[in-house]
Design an enzyme around this catalytic site. Sequence first.
Site, PDB file in Angstrom:
ATOM      1  N   HIS A  53       3.064  -1.311   5.365  1.00 16.93           N
ATOM      2  CA  HIS A  53       3.843  -0.054   5.451  1.00 16.93           C
ATOM      3  C   HIS A  53       4.917  -0.208   6.546  1.00 16.93           C
ATOM      4  O   HIS A  53       4.955   0.553   7.522  1.00 16.93           O
ATOM      5  CB  HIS A  53       2.848   1.059   5.798  1.00 16.93           C
ATOM      6  CG  HIS A  53       3.326   2.460   5.616  1.00 16.93           C
ATOM      7  ND1 HIS A  53       4.427   2.980   6.252  1.00 16.93           N
ATOM      8  CD2 HIS A  53       2.818   3.479   4.873  1.00 16.93           C
ATOM      9  CE1 HIS A  53       4.566   4.254   5.918  1.00 16.93           C
ATOM     10  NE2 HIS A  53       3.603   4.579   5.078  1.00 16.93           N
ATOM     11  N   GLU A  61       8.043  -0.783   1.820  1.00 17.09           N
ATOM     12  CA  GLU A  61       6.658  -1.264   1.865  1.00 17.09           C
ATOM     13  C   GLU A  61       6.351  -2.125   0.647  1.00 17.09           C
ATOM     14  O   GLU A  61       6.535  -1.690  -0.489  1.00 17.09           O
ATOM     15  CB  GLU A  61       5.725  -0.049   1.888  1.00 17.09           C
ATOM     16  CG  GLU A  61       6.098   0.967   2.968  1.00 17.09           C
ATOM     17  CD  GLU A  61       5.429   2.320   2.764  1.00 17.09           C
ATOM     18  OE1 GLU A  61       4.300   2.365   2.264  1.00 17.09           O
ATOM     19  OE2 GLU A  61       6.060   3.342   3.103  1.00 17.09           O
TER      20      GLU A  61
HETATM   21  O1  TA6 Z   1       4.210   5.345   2.173  1.00 20.63           O
HETATM   22  C1  TA6 Z   1       4.810   6.590   2.145  1.00 20.63           C
HETATM   23  C2  TA6 Z   1       3.807   7.601   2.636  1.00 20.63           C
HETATM   24  O2  TA6 Z   1       2.662   7.588   1.846  1.00 20.63           O
HETATM   25  C3  TA6 Z   1       4.459   8.987   2.680  1.00 20.63           C
HETATM   26  O3  TA6 Z   1       4.049   9.813   1.626  1.00 20.63           O
HETATM   27  C4  TA6 Z   1       4.190   9.513   4.064  1.00 20.63           C
HETATM   28  O4  TA6 Z   1       3.183  10.421   4.118  1.00 20.63           O
HETATM   29  C5  TA6 Z   1       3.946   8.234   4.845  1.00 20.63           C
HETATM   30  O5  TA6 Z   1       3.413   7.290   3.973  1.00 20.63           O
HETATM   31  C6  TA6 Z   1       3.210   8.293   6.164  1.00 20.63           C
HETATM   32  O6  TA6 Z   1       1.846   8.426   5.999  1.00 20.63           O
HETATM   33  P1  TA6 Z   1       0.892   8.584   7.273  1.00 20.63           P
HETATM   34  O7  TA6 Z   1      -0.484   8.681   6.684  1.00 20.63           O
HETATM   35  O8  TA6 Z   1       1.082   7.358   8.118  1.00 20.63           O
HETATM   36  O9  TA6 Z   1       1.341   9.821   7.986  1.00 20.63           O
END
Ligand code: TA6
Length: 312
Positions: A186, A287
Amino acid sequence: MDSVSKAMTIKYDIAKLNNDFSIHSEFTRLEFITGEGDIPVVEIKNSQASGRISLQGAHLLSWVPAGQEDVIWLSEDATFSAGKSVRGGIPICWPWFGAHENNPAYPAHGYARTVMWQVTETTEIDNGQTQICFKLESNQLAEKYQQMWPQPTTAEYIVTLGKTLKLELITHNNSDQAITIGQALHTYFNVQDISTTTVQGLEGKPYLDKTDGFKRKTQSRSVIIDQEVDRVYLETADDVTIKNKQREITIKKQGSESTVVWNPWKETADKMADLGPDGYMNMLCVESANAADDVRLINSGQSHKLLVIYQC
Ligand code: TA6
């Protein structure tokens, strides 16, 4: 062992980690320190780059190729505490991506980013790069994680840091049944100015738009970010490039045919506690994933490797 002694063990393990794995040579320095929140961090410097990785989550916090700005964005309001994910860097989403399929009470993006990983090897590579290997054994984790993911599974994470950053996330299925994993690296890229940033290589690809009820849409041209973007691009095995005035970052990958692009934009960012003032203007998550219909079935005794190389 009570929780106080456990916390102390983590602290005093720094000496053992350095004893077993530190490198001090003409071209490479690799050392473990106690970072913020008493969480161990490995610091690496070689002739090509420097970097930092937290042992909680095997979470890479920084990668600075020589003569460049950090390629990785870390929120100035990031917090570091046991069991909490860090805003920025490269969180490892594993063994599922996004919300858990059946149980909304389980943590989003799995638990790998919030638990301590074990260091298994550090190596100075001939060409000047440095490699560090981490391991996570699912059946050695606390009971609550084993309830979430009962199948004995090993995740290995190999980071090779130099003028490129190579990340290999390998999942071994040690159980006697097939498992299905979802995952993502991520990565929060430091784009300095989101208004001049584009993502190329996703043209013509279908995507699921999380900001619009996961509707399936098609990307017509390169991606620009001028609003909240939260998309899972499908059929994306090829290179992706993040371009702006400052630089180009190329992402090459194997074992992944989905790519998530995320920027919360102002309104959502303002509701988040840790994205920092106007942090959304300097970051972009691209990602490399196994998400949506790209989750992977791993048969008993088999493995899956997600390999990603960043270059700029
Ligand atoms: O990868 C994108 C995502 O799933 C978004 O929907 C957003 O919520 C982000 O990741 C961050 O997630 P987190 O759980 O780290 O707050």
